[in-house]
Design an enzyme around this catalytic site. Structure first.
Site, mmCIF file in Angstrom:
data_model
loop_
_atom_site.group_PDB
_atom_site.id
_atom_site.type_symbol
_atom_site.label_atom_id
_atom_site.label_comp_id
_atom_site.label_asym_id
_atom_site.label_seq_id
_atom_site.Cartn_x
_atom_site.Cartn_y
_atom_site.Cartn_z
ATOM 1 N N ASP A 50 0.818 -1.223 0.000
ATOM 2 C CA ASP A 50 0.000 0.000 0.000
ATOM 3 C C ASP A 50 0.854 1.277 0.000
ATOM 4 O O ASP A 50 2.031 1.255 0.381
ATOM 5 C CB ASP A 50 -0.887 0.031 1.259
ATOM 6 C CG ASP A 50 -2.018 -0.989 1.205
ATOM 7 O OD1 ASP A 50 -2.005 -1.852 0.321
ATOM 8 O OD2 ASP A 50 -2.910 -0.905 2.072
ATOM 9 N N HIS A 194 3.869 -2.293 2.881
ATOM 10 C CA HIS A 194 3.830 -0.939 2.325
ATOM 11 C C HIS A 194 5.045 -0.675 1.444
ATOM 12 O O HIS A 194 6.173 -0.989 1.831
ATOM 13 C CB HIS A 194 3.765 0.096 3.456
ATOM 14 C CG HIS A 194 2.484 0.052 4.232
ATOM 15 N ND1 HIS A 194 2.262 -0.882 5.234
ATOM 16 C CD2 HIS A 194 1.339 0.780 4.124
ATOM 17 C CE1 HIS A 194 1.031 -0.706 5.718
ATOM 18 N NE2 HIS A 194 0.453 0.299 5.074
HETATM 19 ZN ZN ZN Z 1 -2.629 3.148 3.168
#
Ligand code: ZN
Length: 224
Positions: A50, A194
């Site tokens: 993400d 991430h």
């Molecule tokens: Zn996020």
């Protein structure tokens, strides 16, 4: 006497039939009870990243490509706008790009038209840069209500959350990130990591071992 002979004959036939069934059926049962490792059903796991794209994304793409693994990237619209080249590279590598809103707000705090703007602008930007319109959506912070879900669905976006959280954004150390995946991965797991939003060098370093150990355990990597 004749009846007795028939009965005996029938009995022998029945025994023979049972023996044949036992041999044939027995070997089948054996194969089912003790499958070779290659015959075992594989478990699947989805790696998701993400908040990118960022300068760390190419390093993650490099690890994925070296290992022949595809992943899903939930990209932030304004990051896509700022890094169109990396976004194209991600798409061309066969990885899936999902919609993670335009500027990463908590969508549940916005008006319906603001929510629609966050999602549609991002889908349009991803489509403009890669030629592919996203079909997956992950709400920032996993924050979702009926309005967010309904708006996403109207825009052809399927919400995808996660069930294994690495906490990698807190930079807990490379080993802690690896352990969080290996301790919790099971068939159908969706792993949250991430590739943007800060220093992601620990995530990059953890990834090769995560992939090799999951593979050793018989996992295959899926994108949705
Ligand atoms: Zn996020």
């Amino acid at each position: 006497m004749r009846k007795l002979l028939l009965l005996l004959f029938g009995f022998i036939l029945a025994c023979w039939g049972t023996l044949v069934l036992f041999i044939v059926g027995g070997s089948d049962a054996h194969a089912q009870t003790y499958p070779l490792p290659a015959q075992q059903a594989k478990s699947s796991v989805a790696l998701t990243f993400d908040d990118g794209p960022s300068a760390y994304t190419p390093q993650i793409l490099n690890v994925l490509q070296r290992n022949g693994v595809r992943a899903t990237f939930f990209s932030v619209g304004q990051q896509v706008q700022g890094h169109p080249g990396i976004t194209q590279e991600t798409s061309q590598a066969g990885d899936v790009i999902g919609n993670h809103s335009w500027s990463h707000p908590d969508l549940t705090l916005l008006t319906p038209s603001q929510i629609r703007g966050q999602l549609s602008r991002t889908s349009e930007e991803i489509q403009r840069v890669t030629g592919v319109s996203p079909t997956l959506f992950r709400p920032p912070y996993g924050a979702m209500n009926a309005t967010v879900r309904g708006t996403a669905e109207q825009l052809g976006l399927r919400p995808v959350l996660w069930n294994v959280d690495t906490g990698d954004w807190q930079r807990p150390g490379v080993n802690a990130i690896i352990r969080s995946v290996l301790d919790h991965a099971s068939n159908g797991s969706i792993v949250l990591m991430h590739d943007g939003g800060g220093d992601r060098s620990q995530t990059v370093q953890a990834l090769p071992q995560i992939i090799s150990e999951l593979r050793q355990r018989g996992f295959v990597f899926v994108t949705e």
